[in-house]
Design a protein around this motif. Sequence first.
Motif, mmCIF file in Angstrom:
data_model
loop_
_atom_site.group_PDB
_atom_site.id
_atom_site.type_symbol
_atom_site.label_atom_id
_atom_site.label_comp_id
_atom_site.label_asym_id
_atom_site.label_seq_id
_atom_site.Cartn_x
_atom_site.Cartn_y
_atom_site.Cartn_z
ATOM 1 N N ALA A 246 8.734 -92.932 43.084
ATOM 2 C CA ALA A 246 9.343 -92.607 41.792
ATOM 3 C C ALA A 246 9.264 -91.108 41.514
ATOM 4 C CB ALA A 246 8.651 -93.392 40.677
ATOM 5 N N VAL A 247 8.129 -90.507 41.834
ATOM 6 C CA VAL A 247 7.978 -89.059 41.636
ATOM 7 C C VAL A 247 8.940 -88.297 42.535
ATOM 8 C CG1 VAL A 247 6.393 -87.123 41.965
ATOM 9 C CG2 VAL A 247 5.578 -89.216 40.866
ATOM 10 N N VAL A 248 9.051 -88.702 43.797
ATOM 11 C CA VAL A 248 9.984 -88.041 44.722
ATOM 12 C C VAL A 248 11.421 -88.163 44.212
ATOM 13 C CG1 VAL A 248 10.939 -88.101 47.060
ATOM 14 C CG2 VAL A 248 8.473 -88.358 46.710
ATOM 15 N N TYR A 249 11.788 -89.356 43.754
ATOM 16 C CA TYR A 249 13.138 -89.588 43.223
ATOM 17 C C TYR A 249 13.432 -88.639 42.066
ATOM 18 C CZ TYR A 249 16.595 -91.935 40.214
ATOM 19 O OH TYR A 249 17.676 -92.217 39.395
ATOM 20 N N LEU A 250 12.505 -88.510 41.139
ATOM 21 C CA LEU A 250 12.740 -87.661 39.976
ATOM 22 C C LEU A 250 12.825 -86.189 40.362
ATOM 23 C CD1 LEU A 250 10.404 -89.414 37.377
ATOM 24 C CD2 LEU A 250 12.904 -89.434 37.432
ATOM 25 N N ILE A 251 11.982 -85.760 41.288
ATOM 26 C CA ILE A 251 12.035 -84.360 41.715
ATOM 27 C C ILE A 251 13.385 -84.045 42.352
ATOM 28 C CG2 ILE A 251 11.083 -82.709 43.383
ATOM 29 C CD1 ILE A 251 8.336 -83.923 42.860
ATOM 30 N N VAL A 252 13.923 -84.988 43.106
ATOM 31 C CA VAL A 252 15.211 -84.779 43.769
ATOM 32 C C VAL A 252 16.361 -84.797 42.771
ATOM 33 C CG1 VAL A 252 16.852 -85.805 45.407
ATOM 34 C CG2 VAL A 252 14.427 -85.664 45.995
ATOM 35 N N ARG A 253 16.303 -85.701 41.780
ATOM 36 C CA ARG A 253 17.467 -85.923 40.928
ATOM 37 C C ARG A 253 17.519 -85.030 39.694
ATOM 38 N NH1 ARG A 253 20.548 -90.980 39.872
ATOM 39 N NH2 ARG A 253 22.092 -89.317 39.991
ATOM 40 N N VAL A 254 16.384 -84.555 39.201
ATOM 41 C CA VAL A 254 16.431 -83.637 38.062
ATOM 42 C C VAL A 254 16.501 -82.208 38.590
ATOM 43 C CG1 VAL A 254 15.141 -85.224 36.610
ATOM 44 C CG2 VAL A 254 13.910 -83.463 37.872
ATOM 45 N N GLY A 255 16.871 -81.300 37.740
ATOM 46 C CA GLY A 255 17.010 -79.914 38.202
ATOM 47 C C GLY A 255 16.446 -78.925 37.208
ATOM 48 N N GLY A 256 16.529 -77.657 37.562
ATOM 49 C CA GLY A 256 16.154 -76.580 36.664
ATOM 50 C C GLY A 256 14.697 -76.592 36.271
ATOM 51 N N VAL A 260 10.726 -77.933 37.874
ATOM 52 C CA VAL A 260 9.553 -77.061 37.995
ATOM 53 C C VAL A 260 8.380 -77.627 37.200
ATOM 54 C CG1 VAL A 260 8.637 -74.769 37.517
ATOM 55 C CG2 VAL A 260 10.969 -75.017 38.402
ATOM 56 N N ALA A 261 8.669 -78.079 35.972
ATOM 57 C CA ALA A 261 7.613 -78.648 35.136
ATOM 58 C C ALA A 261 7.049 -79.916 35.752
ATOM 59 C CB ALA A 261 8.158 -78.925 33.740
ATOM 60 N N LEU A 262 7.924 -80.743 36.310
ATOM 61 C CA LEU A 262 7.483 -81.986 36.925
ATOM 62 C C LEU A 262 6.596 -81.719 38.138
ATOM 63 C CD1 LEU A 262 7.608 -85.068 37.057
ATOM 64 C CD2 LEU A 262 9.714 -84.869 38.399
ATOM 65 N N CYS A 263 7.005 -80.775 38.958
ATOM 66 C CA CYS A 263 6.199 -80.425 40.139
ATOM 67 C C CYS A 263 4.828 -79.892 39.726
ATOM 68 C CB CYS A 263 6.929 -79.392 40.992
ATOM 69 S SG CYS A 263 8.384 -80.035 41.849
ATOM 70 N N GLY A 264 4.798 -79.071 38.670
ATOM 71 C CA GLY A 264 3.525 -78.540 38.186
ATOM 72 C C GLY A 264 2.623 -79.640 37.657
ATOM 73 N N ALA A 265 3.213 -80.595 36.896
ATOM 74 C CA ALA A 265 2.426 -81.696 36.352
ATOM 75 C C ALA A 265 1.877 -82.581 37.464
ATOM 76 C CB ALA A 265 3.281 -82.525 35.397
ATOM 77 N N ASP A 378 25.288 -91.576 36.354
ATOM 78 C CA ASP A 378 24.770 -91.463 34.990
ATOM 79 C C ASP A 378 23.470 -90.654 35.047
ATOM 80 O OD1 ASP A 378 23.791 -91.709 32.445
ATOM 81 O OD2 ASP A 378 23.974 -93.893 32.342
ATOM 82 N N ARG A 379 23.537 -89.396 34.646
ATOM 83 C CA ARG A 379 22.383 -88.512 34.740
ATOM 84 C C ARG A 379 21.671 -88.344 33.398
ATOM 85 N NH1 ARG A 379 22.293 -86.158 39.684
ATOM 86 N NH2 ARG A 379 20.680 -84.697 39.008
ATOM 87 N N SER A 380 21.965 -89.217 32.441
ATOM 88 C CA SER A 380 21.200 -89.230 31.199
ATOM 89 C C SER A 380 19.797 -89.758 31.500
ATOM 90 C CB SER A 380 21.892 -90.133 30.172
ATOM 91 O OG SER A 380 21.834 -91.485 30.594
ATOM 92 N N PRO A 381 18.834 -89.527 30.598
ATOM 93 C CA PRO A 381 17.483 -90.043 30.852
ATOM 94 C C PRO A 381 17.455 -91.552 31.111
ATOM 95 C CG PRO A 381 17.414 -88.439 29.085
ATOM 96 C CD PRO A 381 18.869 -88.653 29.398
ATOM 97 N N ILE A 382 18.235 -92.312 30.327
ATOM 98 C CA ILE A 382 18.262 -93.762 30.531
ATOM 99 C C ILE A 382 18.938 -94.102 31.845
ATOM 100 C CG2 ILE A 382 19.312 -95.907 29.687
ATOM 101 C CD1 ILE A 382 18.649 -95.009 26.865
#
Length: 421
Positions: A246-256, A260-265, A378-382
């Motif tokens: 799930a973490v890998v998926y989010l890092i790949v699909r979100v940007g900007g 960076v914030a996700l990787c730091g967290a 669909d790149r909205s949060p939901i």
Amino acid sequence: MRGPAWPIGALLVGYPVWWALGFGGLSVIVLAVPMAVVLWRRRPIKVPRGFGLWLLLLAGYLISALMLAEMPPGTYGELGPGRIAGYAMRLALYASILIMVLYLGNLTERELPQLRLVRMLGVLFVTTVAGGLLGVLFPAFAFTSPMELLLPGWVSENSFVQNLIHPTAAQTQKVLGYASPRPEAPFEWANAWGSNVSVLLVWFVVGWWVHGGPRQKIFVAVSIALAAVPVVYSLNRGLWIGLGLAVVYLIVRVGGRTRVALCGAVAAGALVFALSPLASLVAQRLDKPHSNDIRAFTVSATVAAAGHSPVIGFGNTRNATGNHRTITTGKTQWCGGCGHPPLGSDGQLWLLIITQGFTGAALYVAFFLGAIRRHWRDRSPIGLAGVLVMGLVLLYMFIYDGLVTPLSLYLISFALLWRNA
């Protein structure tokens, strides 16, 4: 919650009450009745794309009842009340979940706002974390539910029924070579807790972090830190793999900045975890993959048995002759649930193969793959969260049973995607 959307509030926010009453995952069957009434009153009913695949899955399960009395080679037993009751319960769950999806999709945004539905899932996540901590701190906690008192003894004493109606905080298993409590409250067994906590975590973050203020974000951070304790003590490798993917998926699909914030967290969380006592427990679990041989035996036996009815399956599970060690096996003093393992007990895919044949398994996979394909853009949060959950469904089908509670959460996530479109 007032208005026509009250049944979903009763299901998600009120789930601890259902669990205490002894209904737990079966509560969706009870609440499907008022949901069906709401649907009947607002005909014509809208249906989602891919709906036909689930109808075919349900129809196939009806046909599979023709094979309930049959015994494939390598299994034993005879047609009795337990097998018929198990079949009827699964049929009622499949039908109730179908009604729930249609109910959610036919409510307007005013009647049930998307964010409210997501936040109700977040409330259930907090309940799940509380149940997990209860299982870690007080693993022997259990009580007799009202449902258990009402049922006749020959029903309530069935091991499968016991898991559904007898509230317990944890399952105690010798995973590490000694008795280890694995949290399961408020769900039916430890693997269900693992599947559900990961799915609910996704919606908890969307509802209370992405759409929350500073106070809500602090609450999310504290809740996730507390959740790490029962997540590790669950000794659930499938859950750990699911969270990592799930973490890998989010890092790949979100940007900007979000990436960076996700990787730091993630880096900060990994450092804190590595320095905590929980890290050694994970290392011990990885060094003792005791369940691999058991799973290999039941999966191979399931596929072999299903080969004798590959199109419609056998309607319900069957007990294998022997286990992964010997053909003569039974209960032990420390493992009352040991013995001849039920086929299809190591993942929803294998359950479908034995109960509905390879046809049913293919329909199940096609349903969730189709949801990913339709909503990938669909790149909205939901949208991002819903596609992630659909991916977790396809991962978990190899290792977790979808019934009872996990499948309800999978289909609520599907409904969120449908409503979002």
